[in-house]
Design an enzyme around this catalytic site. Structure first.
Site, PDB file in Angstrom:
ATOM      1  N   GLY A 146       0.764  -1.020   0.532  1.00  0.00           N
ATOM      2  CA  GLY A 146       0.124  -0.057  -0.235  1.00  0.00           C
ATOM      3  C   GLY A 146       0.579   1.288  -0.008  1.00  0.00           C
ATOM      4  O   GLY A 146       1.801   1.199   0.269  1.00  0.00           O
ATOM      5  N   CYS A 147       0.234   2.207  -0.630  1.00  0.00           N
ATOM      6  CA  CYS A 147       1.089   3.298  -0.164  1.00  0.00           C
ATOM      7  C   CYS A 147       1.199   3.868   0.961  1.00  0.00           C
ATOM      8  O   CYS A 147       2.750   3.925   1.079  1.00  0.00           O
ATOM      9  CB  CYS A 147       0.409   4.775  -1.580  1.00  0.00           C
ATOM     10  SG  CYS A 147      -1.047   5.386  -1.222  1.00  0.00           S
ATOM     11  N   ASN A 148       0.591   3.786   1.239  1.00  0.00           N
ATOM     12  CA  ASN A 148       0.781   4.792   3.093  1.00  0.00           C
ATOM     13  C   ASN A 148       1.643   3.664   3.543  1.00  0.00           C
ATOM     14  O   ASN A 148       2.672   4.041   4.073  1.00  0.00           O
ATOM     15  CB  ASN A 148      -0.334   4.510   3.634  1.00  0.00           C
ATOM     16  CG  ASN A 148      -1.099   5.847   3.102  1.00  0.00           C
ATOM     17  OD1 ASN A 148      -0.938   6.571   2.296  1.00  0.00           O
ATOM     18  ND2 ASN A 148      -3.010   5.939   3.029  1.00  0.00           N
ATOM     19  N   ALA A 149       1.773   2.324   3.403  1.00  0.00           N
ATOM     20  CA  ALA A 149       2.258   1.572   4.325  1.00  0.00           C
ATOM     21  C   ALA A 149       4.218   1.278   3.620  1.00  0.00           C
ATOM     22  O   ALA A 149       4.688   1.488   4.591  1.00  0.00           O
ATOM     23  CB  ALA A 149       2.168   0.200   3.457  1.00  0.00           C
ATOM     24  N   ALA A 151       5.517   4.310   2.409  1.00  0.00           N
ATOM     25  CA  ALA A 151       5.930   5.346   3.416  1.00  0.00           C
ATOM     26  C   ALA A 151       6.313   5.473   4.661  1.00  0.00           C
ATOM     27  O   ALA A 151       7.369   5.861   4.715  1.00  0.00           O
ATOM     28  CB  ALA A 151       4.940   6.344   3.177  1.00  0.00           C
TER      29      ALA A 151
END
Lengths: 339, 339, 339, 339
Positions: A146-149, A151
């Site tokens: 996931g993109c947030n993960a 980061a």
């Protein structure tokens, strides 16, 4: 090498096209987009009018015999069946959440539906390239993070692995651009609902938290429960994670610098500097900064990446490069667009 | 009651005009703006073309005999002399940082220059109306709070006063709109440097931290050192503070709800809800939300206000109302503008 | 081929770096930026931290013996002397307005100062590549077109050359992103002055009008006086020109389509379609659309380009390719970034 | 006077609430919003949490006996039946397009469906207050103008009525903020589809053109066919119309200045000045500017208003004031919000 993109009419699909169309070793041989089947890709994304691309088809109409690798950029839930079908004939890179969690029970808890492809799940490798490179090279199914993960994990994994921070006092305050919410029409994604406003969403309950739980536990070799609050930024692209930790800032900075010294896409800024999402916009780079808090023994870590590039489609291509034995950076050297 | 606005050509000056021009009990009798002296106010802010306002003058040319109260909206440092001069004839509301810190040593430390009006400093009352109402009613100099400090203090003061949270584990992750940086041309405030980008600034070193130190210590009756990181949002107005605390979320919510039950401008949302800056934009309201973290004993508090209104000029008028014995909410009932 | 970039700390300078750093035939051998001399480029533009670039120097400290071609990205007025100096040793591409107007009297009229390099002016070729390709290949000084002028001229030159429209009834209503105003701090370029607002500037008096006058007269072989009103968009990049003409829309569309059939960077959309700046953002492409008005004999022409790319730095590199005998599209194939 | 708002969960509904909640003579007695029936208004618009409002109901559940006037803020098409029902018991102000066109054939042409309330249509008065004041005072049904039409008509009606411009050479290039597209989820209204992009829509075919045709013909006493191209701005609120005309700019300026000399909400700027949408944002004011073109006998007229205020809900309240015999400006004196 010929690739197929399934789910080509969303933002991550378009970003795959942007990257692969200029990739020195990959070509786009098939595009699937159910709702838009029968149209040309440039009718859906006029920005790519100048490309010579195959027409959009229904997934079941794709000719997979002419494809060497498939990217699946469908929403979670709908991905499972499609990935299972694709995986019968080609290596697959899935950009959805469907194969990220190794524990099917965790998947059911977080996503609210049982996993239908448990066996395939067990073969999936988590797509955080810099930490799973060898497994990615040998698998036929990569589940992009996931993109947030992504980061958060780039900032945290080396630290929890090395014991450089207190595992029970990690706070991730994350801010993400709107494109992360996808292209399907929702009131909360409307311009007039986002511009000139700012708020959190999925407070302490965002599904990417399951990835933090899984990956941090793996590298820490114990359970790690972060506090995680994402916010929606009035901008198209970019994630900035501001992470509050208890640990020595110099040691933290050293740990990250050493870990990423040879990683092409990961830049650790000088101690005391911190990044902006604008410095990585449209690129596959991650910028990480460490700043000491005024309270000694406390530090603030910043991690910036582009959610559509390193956070999904750039990461996907990086993984494809590894799977296919190409240079890992091939086709990913394009620079940030400023301003 | 006749008021003067000194520093009328900045954003807080314009916001004072917007509010006072429609205030039932106040009028604008004098406007000072050194660089723009000789011009009409609407030449500097064409939005207020329809108002009948006095011309802009140099500060020393103002006729203070025709004024009952003065607002000073100058940058810190330059305010001290001007406020001292104004205070000889009228009550003064200062919107700068110059009189916020009771300890002149702290001022010198944080602002890098010695305080030149130490005696006057001792009479100044901190302008957080809901906590200093009685002193404001009796003083002749109010020092309005910093906009960031206001957002944090509204969430925290009742909690530190009641001991509802761990005083050593407070993290304030704050995001603020660009108008807080003022109207003077700076590269970092350019549209092309702000739009489509996001980053922190003054990490763990922002001057408003001095206000947290001062006020939290006062209400906690011991030193409290928060971690404080502000970020710059690509939007004009609005502050959202996301505050990570250790404490029982229900008790925190109850403490805040009880404290603010009778405060007109402070709204505590139902437990589990959280605010957006867009819900208070252009208004004098503060929205506060409390959400339990998934880790029991941890909570996240959100505080949203408009930096130009409740964060400065609305707060200033509220204080003026108190000083002048008017209804505290007079002229401040205008509603948020959505979208 | 080794290039120097003079004026590297502005937006067009940074865009040149973005492009040339990935150009297959060009390298960056020297960077000049007077105010920032002594710093590294990535200190001024942290987005380009990952590049290996020469340090920023003062112009007079550049070693031009190690350079094959120079780009000059200074403001108009200051360019003349620098270009004259550069031109002694290398071919020069000037991105300023200083050498665009062939008539020194026109320059003095529009820019308010006499031209100091009249002889050099006579050798300059106007940098609208698609119309001056042969002259560019043979000159040592190219004067890149203004970004607004480029947007209008691509739509109009074929039409005035062919007599497809009424030369006395051309209205150009143009909208441009903020980056066109440059990186120097000005009140009118502040985020808080631009976001959530929209207005015209330099109404019927913009200096790029001189380029319309010059070029349209040349191709029409008579004077042509357009009405030209530019507006400032609350976005970073992109120009859209909406052009109202009297002429047959089918003939207009056919004329443009034929003229640009073999031009790589110019796309004429199907009759009735119209472009968006987002479809060319960050790329060297121009999208042109023709839509019939409901009044027969009237048409609306739309022209969209990225002011920093095809409007200046991409155009500059395209011209450099031509001057140096490289493939005209070399290094310019990067795609638009969406969203 | 007690009012009902039907269609309260859209942006114009919310703007009506913002205005009427602070109106000295009007109260909100009933709110209808079909999809949101059963909820509180502040659940749909948390910005208005501090107001004491009736709950949202289905239209058919409203008690119209307790209402003196109704506002109908539904989409066109659905308004007709509802307005007809409302009109049985109270005077109605309709914000939709359904009753704007006097000719039912024109309605059917432009909106693609037959008009079902032709008799009621004949009683409707067009809601451009400054031109239909007397009829509005005497009717029971006002059809508020389209926001784009209002922006153009304020600039043009006095000129066509006086013959100050060439009726056959009017070009309206209009730019409007996104809130004009409403709150229903559409791909084209998504933040990521609007921000950092700019394009036209409904080129030369926008439905508000029917209002130009109707009203300009009425005041010119002959047919007038304007060219009209609207564009979508990446901002929430505001319309700027840039209008190209053939006529003497001084005479045009004088005609407009004289016509609007006594109109409270209409400001004609000094000749040569031009407005910004930011100068009227959130207010009921219209700013009009006239600038001579460099070609004598040609002029450019600019008209700026807030689409949600003077373009719809503010206009609606102004009309309600007239209908109810109140002061026309009552409740509409709130000032623009800057920045």
């Amino acid at each position: 090498m010929r690739t197929a993109i399934v789910g080509a009419s969303g933002y991550t699909g378009a970003e795959l096209v942007r990257i692969i169309a200029r990739h020195p070793n990959l070509t786009i041989s098939a595009l699937a987009a159910d709702r838009n089947a029968g149209r040309e890709f440039h009718e859906v994304f006029p920005a790519y009018r100048n490309l010579d691309l195959p027409p959009l088809k229904k997934f079941q109409d794709l000719d997979m015999s002419a494809v060497d690798l498939a990217f699946c950029a469908l929403p979670h839930g709908t991905s499972q069946e499609v990935v299972a079908e694709l995986a019968k004939s080609v290596p697959v890179i899935d950009l959805s959440a469907d194969f990220r969690l190794r524990d099917p029970g965790a998947y059911e808890n977080w996503y609210g539906l049982p996993h239908s492809q448990i066996k395939l799940q067990q073969q999936a490798v988590y797509g955080l390239t810099e930490f799973y490179r060898e497994q990615i090279a040998q698998t036929r199914l990569v589940a992009c993070t996931g993109c947030n993960a992504a980061a958060g994990l780039y900032a945290l994994i080396p630290l929890v692995a090395e014991g450089a921070i207190d595992l029970d006092r990690i706070v991730i305050d994350l801010k993400t651009g709107v494109s992360g919410a996808g292209r399907s029409p929702k009131e909360t994604s409307l311009f007039a609902e986002v511009a000139e406003g700012f708020q959190a969403y999925s407070v302490a309950a965002h599904r990417h938290m399951a990835e933090f739980d899984q990956e941090l536990a793996r590298f820490a070799e114990r359970k790690v429960h972060v506090t995680f609050v994402p916010h929606l930024l009035p901008q198209n692209r970019g994630i900035l994670a501001t992470i509050y930790v208890v640990g020595d800032s110099a040691a933290i900075h050293r740990t990250l610098s050493e870990r990423y010294a040879d990683e092409h896409f990961l830049t650790v800024l000088p101690l005391g500097s911190h990044p902006s999402t604008r410095h990585v916009r449209g690129s596959n780079f991650v910028h990480i900064g460490v700043v000491p808090d005024r309270r000694s023994g406390h530090a603030i870590i910043f991690s910036a990446l582009d959610n559509l590039t390193k956070g999904s489609s750039g990461q996907a291509v990086q993984n494809a490069n590894v799977m296919l034995g190409l240079s890992e950076t091939a086709g990913l050297e394009f620079l940030p667009v400023v301003p």
